[in-house]
Enzyme design. Structure first.
Site, short mmCIF file in Angstrom:
data_model
loop_
_atom_site.label_atom_id
_atom_site.label_comp_id
_atom_site.label_asym_id
_atom_site.label_seq_id
_atom_site.Cartn_x
_atom_site.Cartn_y
_atom_site.Cartn_z
N PHE A 112 0.87 -1.19 0.00
CA PHE A 112 0.00 0.00 0.00
C PHE A 112 0.90 1.24 0.00
O PHE A 112 1.82 1.33 0.80
CB PHE A 112 -0.87 -0.03 1.26
CG PHE A 112 -2.01 0.94 1.24
CD1 PHE A 112 -3.23 0.58 0.70
CD2 PHE A 112 -1.88 2.20 1.78
CE1 PHE A 112 -4.30 1.47 0.70
CE2 PHE A 112 -2.94 3.10 1.78
CZ PHE A 112 -4.15 2.72 1.24
N ASP A 183 2.47 -5.79 8.06
CA ASP A 183 1.28 -4.96 8.08
C ASP A 183 0.08 -5.89 7.89
O ASP A 183 -0.01 -6.61 6.88
CB ASP A 183 1.35 -3.90 6.97
CG ASP A 183 0.21 -2.90 7.07
OD1 ASP A 183 -0.88 -3.30 7.50
OD2 ASP A 183 0.41 -1.73 6.70
N TYR A 208 -10.55 -0.38 11.23
CA TYR A 208 -11.78 0.04 10.56
C TYR A 208 -12.11 -0.80 9.33
O TYR A 208 -13.13 -0.60 8.71
CB TYR A 208 -11.73 1.53 10.18
CG TYR A 208 -10.52 1.94 9.35
CD1 TYR A 208 -10.48 1.67 8.00
CD2 TYR A 208 -9.43 2.57 9.93
CE1 TYR A 208 -9.37 2.03 7.24
CE2 TYR A 208 -8.33 2.94 9.19
CZ TYR A 208 -8.29 2.67 7.84
OH TYR A 208 -7.20 3.01 7.10
N LYS A 209 -11.21 -1.75 8.98
CA LYS A 209 -11.50 -2.62 7.83
C LYS A 209 -12.28 -3.84 8.35
O LYS A 209 -13.44 -3.70 8.74
CB LYS A 209 -10.20 -2.98 7.12
CG LYS A 209 -9.60 -1.74 6.43
CD LYS A 209 -8.23 -1.96 5.81
CE LYS A 209 -7.76 -0.66 5.14
NZ LYS A 209 -6.34 -0.66 4.84
N ARG A 355 -12.54 -4.33 -6.78
CA ARG A 355 -12.30 -5.12 -5.57
C ARG A 355 -13.61 -5.48 -4.89
O ARG A 355 -14.50 -4.64 -4.76
CB ARG A 355 -11.53 -4.28 -4.54
CG ARG A 355 -10.11 -4.14 -4.72
CD ARG A 355 -9.41 -3.74 -3.42
NE ARG A 355 -10.01 -2.61 -2.71
CZ ARG A 355 -9.48 -2.08 -1.61
NH1 ARG A 355 -8.37 -2.58 -1.09
NH2 ARG A 355 -10.05 -1.06 -1.01
C1 LIG Z 1 -5.74 0.64 4.63
C2 LIG Z 1 -4.26 0.63 4.71
C3 LIG Z 1 -3.56 1.71 5.26
C4 LIG Z 1 -4.29 2.95 5.71
O1 LIG Z 1 -3.53 3.75 6.56
P1 LIG Z 1 -4.23 4.88 7.44
O2 LIG Z 1 -3.12 5.62 8.08
O3 LIG Z 1 -5.15 4.18 8.41
O4 LIG Z 1 -5.05 5.75 6.52
C5 LIG Z 1 -2.20 1.60 5.37
N1 LIG Z 1 -1.53 0.50 4.94
C6 LIG Z 1 -2.18 -0.55 4.39
C7 LIG Z 1 -1.42 -1.74 3.95
C8 LIG Z 1 -3.55 -0.51 4.26
O5 LIG Z 1 -4.20 -1.51 3.67
#
Ligand SMILES: *Cc1c(COP(=O)(O)O)cnc(C)c1O
Length: 396
Positions: A112, A183, A208-209, A355
């Site tokens: 990400f 992560d 939140y996911k 997705r």
């Molecule tokens: C959703 C996601 C994020 C989001 O980061 P935030 O700081 O909460 O906005 C970061 N890394 C990965 C791998 C994600 O899937």
């Protein structure tokens, strides 16, 4: 597990099939009262005494212990706070200091972007010659060598759903003398994770996911017990201090995982997470995973039967994917908008990925069949090929 019973614990709008719980989980019905009571009975009545009386200050560790169960972490090794981007930065900064003689951070090109951006920003601030190397996900193992300071990977790819072998890559990195950060953004609440069993050094993730804490819910960070009292917290905030209320001008890191706290925790958001964790406390993550595989297998089969123009972007072997399925299609953005207009909510990731997340707590076979029927109709009739479906919003 009785998944029809868990489905009843979520508010799902009428006429909607929600296949985006991998991006933002839906509202647990109990969160409404929980947040409302926190506002009226705690904030409203207790005012500042809520930090002690309502136990607000202890919640980031207490609640993290309930998440720890889902990710194979022992109690006292995980804490909540901030957003995931911040937790990535913290983990990486501490990890790099454990290998002062090494300069390479290895990640993959599917990570990400925020994880890579945070690494880049940290490297620039440190200005010590670190390099961030990204390779294709399938090539990570081949690039693990004794130059490596830190292997930093997201276990499940946010776009394709491809899943890394956490145990094997952690072992390979450790054999090469590197530190490993996982992560778990698309793993926590999606599949069983065994951080302790894999001997991971650090892990981070969001709530939140799949965990359903609501938009902006706090992230979590795990530090292996062998490092927890050793690592220096790069973000040395007062709540990670050994004695925050001594108001000592000098920073001294708190005991164990407490040192990864930074500032004041988001109590209203934590109240929503508590309601979500009441559901997770009674869930068997192995059964959730088994059901998720059934749902993704069914979805892939039905889509491939009825939508020949879509190309599967997710690994076919369920053991090597997370809990989402993605398809490539050049006009995927427009198709997704057409789907949303008909009540099937997934999302789109540039350049061409549609997705769909599968979350057994509230998605069942009927939903999968209903979603594919609508998708097949949109594809067959080219209903997506209209101007109103092609204007991009700020969030896709
Ligand atoms: C959703 C996601 C994020 C989001 O980061 P935030 O700081 O909460 O906005 C970061 N890394 C990965 C791998 C994600 O899937």
């Amino acid at each position: 597990m009785d998944f029809s019973a868990t489905k009843d614990l979520f508010h799902l709008p009428d006429g909607v099939i929600y296949l985006d719980g991998n991006s933002l989980g839906p509202l647990p019905k109990a969160a409404l009262n929980r947040v409302s009571e926190t506002i009226t009975d705690e904030w409203g009545e207790m005012l500042i005494t809520g930090w002690n009386k309502a136990g607000w200050m202890a919640k980031p560790t207490k609640l993290a212990d309930r998440i720890a169960r889902l990710i194979g972490a022992a109690p006292g090794t995980t804490v909540l706070g901030d957003t995931l981007s911040i937790k990535v930065y913290q983990a990486l900064a501490s990890a790099l200091e454990l290998r002062p003689d090494r300069k390479v951070i290895l990640s993959d090109t599917g990570n990400f972007p925020t994880d890579l951006y945070m690494a880049d920003g940290l490297i620039r601030s440190l200005n010590q010659g670190h390099v961030l190397k990204t390779v294709a996900p399938a090539d990570v193992a081949d690039h693990i060598n004794t130059d490596l300071a830190v292997l930093m990977l997201t276990q499940v790819d946010y776009a394709t759903g491809r899943k890394h072998d956490m145990a094997a890559l952690t072992k390979a990195a450790h054999d090469a003398g590197a530190v490993v950060i996982w992560d778990l953004a698309h793993s926590a609440g999606a599949l069983p994770v065994d951080l302790a069993g894999c001997d991971a050094d650090f892990a981070v993730g969001c709530t939140y996911k799949y965990l359903n804490s609501g938009p902006g819910g706090p992230a979590f960070i795990y530090v292996a017990p062998r490092h927890a009292d050793v690592v220096r917290p790069a973000l040395s905030g007062w709540l990670g201090h050994e004695a925050p209320f001594a108001f000592d001008p000098d920073y001294r890191a708190g005991a164990g995982i407490e040192r990864m706290r930074v500032g004041t925790p988001p109590i209203l958001q934590i109240a929503a997470l508590e309601a979500a964790m009441d559901i997770w406390d009674n869930a068997d993550i192995h059964q959730v995973r088994a059901k998720s595989i059934e749902l993704t297998e069914l979805f892939i089969k039905l889509v491939e039967q009825s939508c020949p123009d879509l190309t599967l972007a997710t690994p076919r072997d369920p053991q090597t994917r997370g809990s989402q399925v993605s398809f490539h299609f050049a006009d995927g953005y427009a198709v997704m908008q057409a789907l949303i207009a008909r009540g099937v909510i997934g999302d789109f990731r540039a350049p061409d990925i549609m997705r769909f997340g599968f979350t057994p707590l509230y998605i069942d076979e009927t939903d999968v069949r209903g979603a594919v029927d609508i998708l097949a109709d949109i594809m067959a009739t080219r209903q997506w090929d209209q101007p109103q479906f092609k204007t991009r919003s700020r969030v896709t």
